[in-house]
Scaffold this active site. Structure first.
Site, PDB file in Angstrom:
ATOM      1  N   ARG A   1      -3.642 -12.978 -28.543  1.00 26.99           N
ATOM      2  CA  ARG A   1      -3.303 -13.995 -29.529  1.00 26.99           C
ATOM      3  C   ARG A   1      -4.097 -15.256 -29.221  1.00 26.99           C
ATOM      4  O   ARG A   1      -4.275 -15.623 -28.038  1.00 26.99           O
ATOM      5  CB  ARG A   1      -1.809 -14.335 -29.494  1.00 26.99           C
ATOM      6  CG  ARG A   1      -0.889 -13.324 -30.154  1.00 26.99           C
ATOM      7  CD  ARG A   1      -1.068 -13.254 -31.674  1.00 26.99           C
ATOM      8  NE  ARG A   1      -0.120 -12.338 -32.286  1.00 26.99           N
ATOM      9  CZ  ARG A   1      -0.340 -11.037 -32.483  1.00 26.99           C
ATOM     10  NH1 ARG A   1      -1.488 -10.503 -32.124  1.00 26.99           N
ATOM     11  NH2 ARG A   1       0.590 -10.286 -33.058  1.00 26.99           N
TER      12      ARG A   1
ATOM     13  N   GLU B   1      -5.706 -19.338 -36.452  1.00 23.24           N
ATOM     14  CA  GLU B   1      -6.047 -18.264 -37.376  1.00 23.24           C
ATOM     15  C   GLU B   1      -5.463 -18.507 -38.771  1.00 23.24           C
ATOM     16  O   GLU B   1      -4.291 -18.871 -38.856  1.00 23.24           O
ATOM     17  CB  GLU B   1      -5.420 -16.986 -36.791  1.00 23.24           C
ATOM     18  CG  GLU B   1      -6.291 -15.799 -36.851  1.00 23.24           C
ATOM     19  CD  GLU B   1      -5.682 -14.673 -36.015  1.00 23.24           C
ATOM     20  OE1 GLU B   1      -5.772 -14.743 -34.786  1.00 23.24           O
ATOM     21  OE2 GLU B   1      -5.121 -13.747 -36.608  1.00 23.24           O
TER      22      GLU B   1
ATOM     23  N   HIS C   1      -9.508 -10.546 -36.339  1.00 21.16           N
ATOM     24  CA  HIS C   1      -8.235  -9.921 -35.945  1.00 21.16           C
ATOM     25  C   HIS C   1      -8.156  -8.452 -36.397  1.00 21.16           C
ATOM     26  O   HIS C   1      -7.322  -8.088 -37.239  1.00 21.16           O
ATOM     27  CB  HIS C   1      -7.044 -10.728 -36.482  1.00 21.16           C
ATOM     28  CG  HIS C   1      -5.784 -10.503 -35.690  1.00 21.16           C
ATOM     29  ND1 HIS C   1      -4.803 -11.451 -35.553  1.00 21.16           N
ATOM     30  CD2 HIS C   1      -5.345  -9.418 -34.996  1.00 21.16           C
ATOM     31  CE1 HIS C   1      -3.823 -10.975 -34.807  1.00 21.16           C
ATOM     32  NE2 HIS C   1      -4.134  -9.738 -34.464  1.00 21.16           N
TER      33      HIS C   1
END
Ligand code: GLV
Length: 326
Positions: free
Chosen positions: A245, A274, A292
């Site tokens: 993450r 993000e 991602h």
């Protein structure tokens, strides 16, 4: 199954594979699912969750106090279609007796593949090379042209030796890397022996590794776990890879470290803010940036949706979920 159960309101807050919806339908539920390709807006989300008994959520949806309140006191569970659940305020769920589930296991290999891919891409300058071809920049094979760094006999430092960290270590070992790791938990001694992996402090890992790969969960304790101080400890020749993450890495500190040549490069699948990307990363040739994609295979997404749906059905029918977080 009784009428009471099938009349429960199951809300799916983002588009998920049919495999998952089928599990819900087969169990007799009629899910209210967001079917658009684009993510649901916050406003629409707050509307849609009203009266939900079970929510099936994607990692792009923030499940916080506001959303729980919008859903109402009948809400039993939030079933995330992801292994990471930093989008969910677990404490807020707990205080309302709302169960939280995730999807571990089914995306381990897909994500580890991406970690290995990023290790190879960044150490061998593959994205940079591809940009040369695509931009039609003149080039010629040369003895010293676009030299990278081999990974054989190099050290991989795994931060967070859970299932994905272990799967990445296995792949790296197959490529001739040796493995050290930093982890909160002990790993199975058989796995440690198989991998020849040594547990070390984060400081030792940072000082010794040629590639540092992040695989820990994102939470308060791991927020900016890798920042300016940690980059300063890494070898100038080392690479950072993050498939976990974004917020685990202080992205601005990463840009500064790259700029100062404190480290040699980074391969990133996830970003601190993000889908926004730090402008300082965009023009750099020493970083590989992908959007991602850790779990992004058709099979894996089917399996994730299926597991999340099975959790939802279990809870809706008064049974224990398969993969409960808290
Ligand atoms: C993907 O990023 C996941 O956490 O499942």
């Amino acid at each position: 199954m009784g009428q009471f159960e099938v009349s429960l309101r199951l809300v799916v807050t983002g588009k998920i594979p049919n495999a998952g919806l089928e599990v819900l339908r087969q169990a007799g539920f009629t899910p209210d699912a967001w079917m658009n390709d684009t993510a649901i807006s916050r406003q629409e989300l707050l509307e849609k969750v009203k009266g939900a008994d079970v929510l099936i959520t994607l990692l792009t949806e923030r499940v916080d106090e506001e959303l729980l309140q919008a859903a109402g006191p009948q809400l039993k569970a939030v079933c995330n279609v992801a292994v990471g659940y930093n989008n969910i305020d677990v404490a807020a769920c707990k205080s309302r007796n709302v169960l939280v589930t995730n999807t571990p296991g089914v995306l381990t290999d897909a994500t580890a593949d991406i970690a290995l891919a990023l290790i190879l891409m960044v150490t061998r300058r593959l994205a940079e090379g591809e940009r040369v071809i695509r931009s039609q920049t003149p080039w010629q094979w040369g003895m010293f042209y676009m030299l990278g760094t081999g990974i054989t006999n190099r050290v991989l430092g795994v931060v967070g030796m859970g299932a994905i960290g272990i799967a990445t270590a296995r792949r790296a070992k197959a490529c001739g890397m040796s493995v050290i790791y930093f982890s909160r938990s002990e790993i199975d001694s058989k796995v440690a022996t198989e991998l020849g992996a040594k547990k070390v402090s984060l400081e030792e890992l940072l000082k010794t590794s040629d590639v540092v790969s992040i695989h820990c969960p994102s939470n308060e304790a791991t927020h900016h776990l890798i920042g300016a101080t940690q980059f300063a400890m890494m070898k100038n020749s080392a690479f950072l890879v993050n498939t976990a993450r974004g917020p685990i890495v202080d992205e601005q500190a990463l840009v500064n470290a790259l700029e100062a040549k404190e480290i040699a490069g980074a391969g990133l699948d996830v970003f601190e803010f993000e889908p926004k990307i730090n402008a300082g990363l965009i023009g750099r040739d020493d970083v590989v940036l992908i959007p991602h994609l850790g779990s992004a295979t058709t099979q894996t997404r089917d399996a994730m949706a299926t597991l999340a749906a099975k959790n939802a059905v279990a809870i809706a029918t008064g049974n224990s979920p398969l993969t409960q977080v808290s």
